[in-house]
Design a protein around this motif. Structure first.
Motif, mmCIF file in Angstrom:
data_model
loop_
_atom_site.group_PDB
_atom_site.id
_atom_site.type_symbol
_atom_site.label_atom_id
_atom_site.label_comp_id
_atom_site.label_asym_id
_atom_site.label_seq_id
_atom_site.Cartn_x
_atom_site.Cartn_y
_atom_site.Cartn_z
ATOM 1 N N PRO A 278 -12.126 7.789 10.229
ATOM 2 C CA PRO A 278 -11.069 6.438 9.158
ATOM 3 C C PRO A 278 -10.451 5.749 9.969
ATOM 4 O O PRO A 278 -10.257 5.547 10.780
ATOM 5 N N LEU A 279 -9.723 3.883 8.636
ATOM 6 C CA LEU A 279 -9.795 3.680 9.537
ATOM 7 C C LEU A 279 -8.113 3.226 8.632
ATOM 8 O O LEU A 279 -7.809 3.252 7.256
ATOM 9 N N ARG A 280 -7.186 3.148 9.611
ATOM 10 C CA ARG A 280 -5.355 3.052 8.927
ATOM 11 C C ARG A 280 -5.097 1.692 8.610
ATOM 12 O O ARG A 280 -5.337 0.365 9.583
ATOM 13 N N VAL A 281 -4.877 1.287 7.170
ATOM 14 C CA VAL A 281 -5.108 -0.127 6.751
ATOM 15 C C VAL A 281 -3.107 0.201 6.445
ATOM 16 O O VAL A 281 -3.366 0.477 5.431
ATOM 17 N N GLU A 282 -3.041 -1.142 6.836
ATOM 18 C CA GLU A 282 -1.496 -1.154 6.030
ATOM 19 C C GLU A 282 -1.178 -1.913 4.990
ATOM 20 O O GLU A 282 -1.073 -3.518 4.768
ATOM 21 N N LEU A 283 -1.147 -1.821 3.649
ATOM 22 C CA LEU A 283 -0.767 -2.405 2.424
ATOM 23 C C LEU A 283 0.393 -3.734 3.326
ATOM 24 O O LEU A 283 0.956 -3.724 3.562
ATOM 25 N N SER A 284 0.441 -4.723 1.869
ATOM 26 C CA SER A 284 0.910 -6.072 2.140
ATOM 27 C C SER A 284 2.414 -5.529 2.163
ATOM 28 O O SER A 284 3.764 -6.354 2.883
ATOM 29 N N ASP A 285 2.690 -4.702 1.070
ATOM 30 C CA ASP A 285 4.507 -3.811 1.150
ATOM 31 C C ASP A 285 4.310 -3.119 1.758
ATOM 32 O O ASP A 285 5.829 -2.558 2.565
ATOM 33 N N GLY A 286 3.294 -2.655 3.371
ATOM 34 C CA GLY A 286 3.544 -1.830 3.652
ATOM 35 C C GLY A 286 3.460 -0.532 3.824
ATOM 36 O O GLY A 286 3.592 0.618 4.456
ATOM 37 N N HIS A 287 2.425 -0.622 2.829
ATOM 38 C CA HIS A 287 2.496 0.899 2.451
ATOM 39 C C HIS A 287 0.840 1.444 2.822
ATOM 40 O O HIS A 287 -0.106 0.297 2.986
ATOM 41 N N ALA A 288 0.820 2.139 3.818
ATOM 42 C CA ALA A 288 -1.054 3.082 4.600
ATOM 43 C C ALA A 288 -1.489 3.758 3.918
ATOM 44 O O ALA A 288 -0.371 4.471 3.401
ATOM 45 N N VAL A 289 -2.625 3.222 3.834
ATOM 46 C CA VAL A 289 -3.810 3.893 3.110
ATOM 47 C C VAL A 289 -4.394 4.708 4.572
ATOM 48 O O VAL A 289 -4.391 3.720 5.483
ATOM 49 N N ALA A 290 -5.591 5.233 4.177
ATOM 50 C CA ALA A 290 -6.481 5.545 4.943
ATOM 51 C C ALA A 290 -8.047 5.573 4.912
ATOM 52 O O ALA A 290 -8.170 5.523 2.886
ATOM 53 N N VAL A 291 -9.322 4.698 4.835
ATOM 54 C CA VAL A 291 -10.048 4.228 4.298
ATOM 55 C C VAL A 291 -11.446 4.883 5.280
ATOM 56 O O VAL A 291 -11.477 5.073 5.961
ATOM 57 N N TYR A 292 -12.074 5.611 4.490
ATOM 58 C CA TYR A 292 -13.643 6.523 4.821
ATOM 59 C C TYR A 292 -14.869 5.835 4.677
ATOM 60 O O TYR A 292 -14.575 4.946 3.552
ATOM 61 N N ARG A 293 -15.560 6.410 5.218
ATOM 62 C CA ARG A 293 -16.736 5.761 5.407
ATOM 63 C C ARG A 293 -17.271 7.016 4.639
ATOM 64 O O ARG A 293 -17.686 7.354 6.428
ATOM 65 N N TRP A 294 -18.015 7.142 4.265
ATOM 66 C CA TRP A 294 -18.973 8.362 4.331
ATOM 67 C C TRP A 294 -19.898 8.343 2.759
ATOM 68 O O TRP A 294 -19.576 8.234 1.769
ATOM 69 N N ASP A 295 -21.106 9.339 3.373
ATOM 70 C CA ASP A 295 -22.145 9.763 2.386
ATOM 71 C C ASP A 295 -22.752 8.034 1.378
ATOM 72 O O ASP A 295 -23.220 8.015 0.672
ATOM 73 N N GLY A 296 -22.034 6.535 2.558
ATOM 74 C CA GLY A 296 -22.900 5.729 2.179
ATOM 75 C C GLY A 296 -22.352 5.192 1.414
ATOM 76 O O GLY A 296 -22.148 4.241 0.573
#
Ligand code: FES
Length: 101
Positions: free
Chosen positions: A16-34
């Motif tokens: 997974p990749l951690r991404v901090e959005l412009s308002d500081g909220h952090a999300v995790a992004v996943y690449r799975w099954d295409g």
């Protein structure tokens, strides 16, 4: 409102990749099954970054106590996780990944 996450190429195939959005909220992004998926980064059981966990069979396993969530829906799958996390539909605009929030 739509928010740009990152470039599709920035998301590793395995982790997974951690991404901090412009308002500081952090999300995790996943690449799975295409496909790409996105959830909140913080575990609902404790103050762990899910992006430091690992994905298996469409579930993100928390690095702290190994509870898990479905990366498509954010639903808890394995104890001690019992509260869902928020999941965001991901769309691709050229090379960029976008979520609606
Ligand atoms: Fe995530 Fe406990 S903090 S399972």
């Amino acid at each position: 409102m739509p928010q740009i996450l990152c470039k599709a190429d920035d998301v590793p195939a395995e982790d997974p990749l951690r991404v901090e959005l412009s308002d500081g909220h952090a999300v995790a992004v996943y690449r799975w099954d295409g496909q790409f998926f996105c959830t909140d980064d913080v575990c609902s059981h404790g103050d762990a970054s899910l992006a430091e966990g690992y994905v298996e069979d469409g579930e993100i396993f928390c690095p702290f106590h190994l509870g898990s969530f479905c990366i498509k829906t954010g639903a808890p799958r394995k104890a001690p996780c019992s509260e869902p996390i928020k999941a965001y539909p991901v769309t691709q605009d050229g090379q960029m990944l976008v979520i609606e929030r």
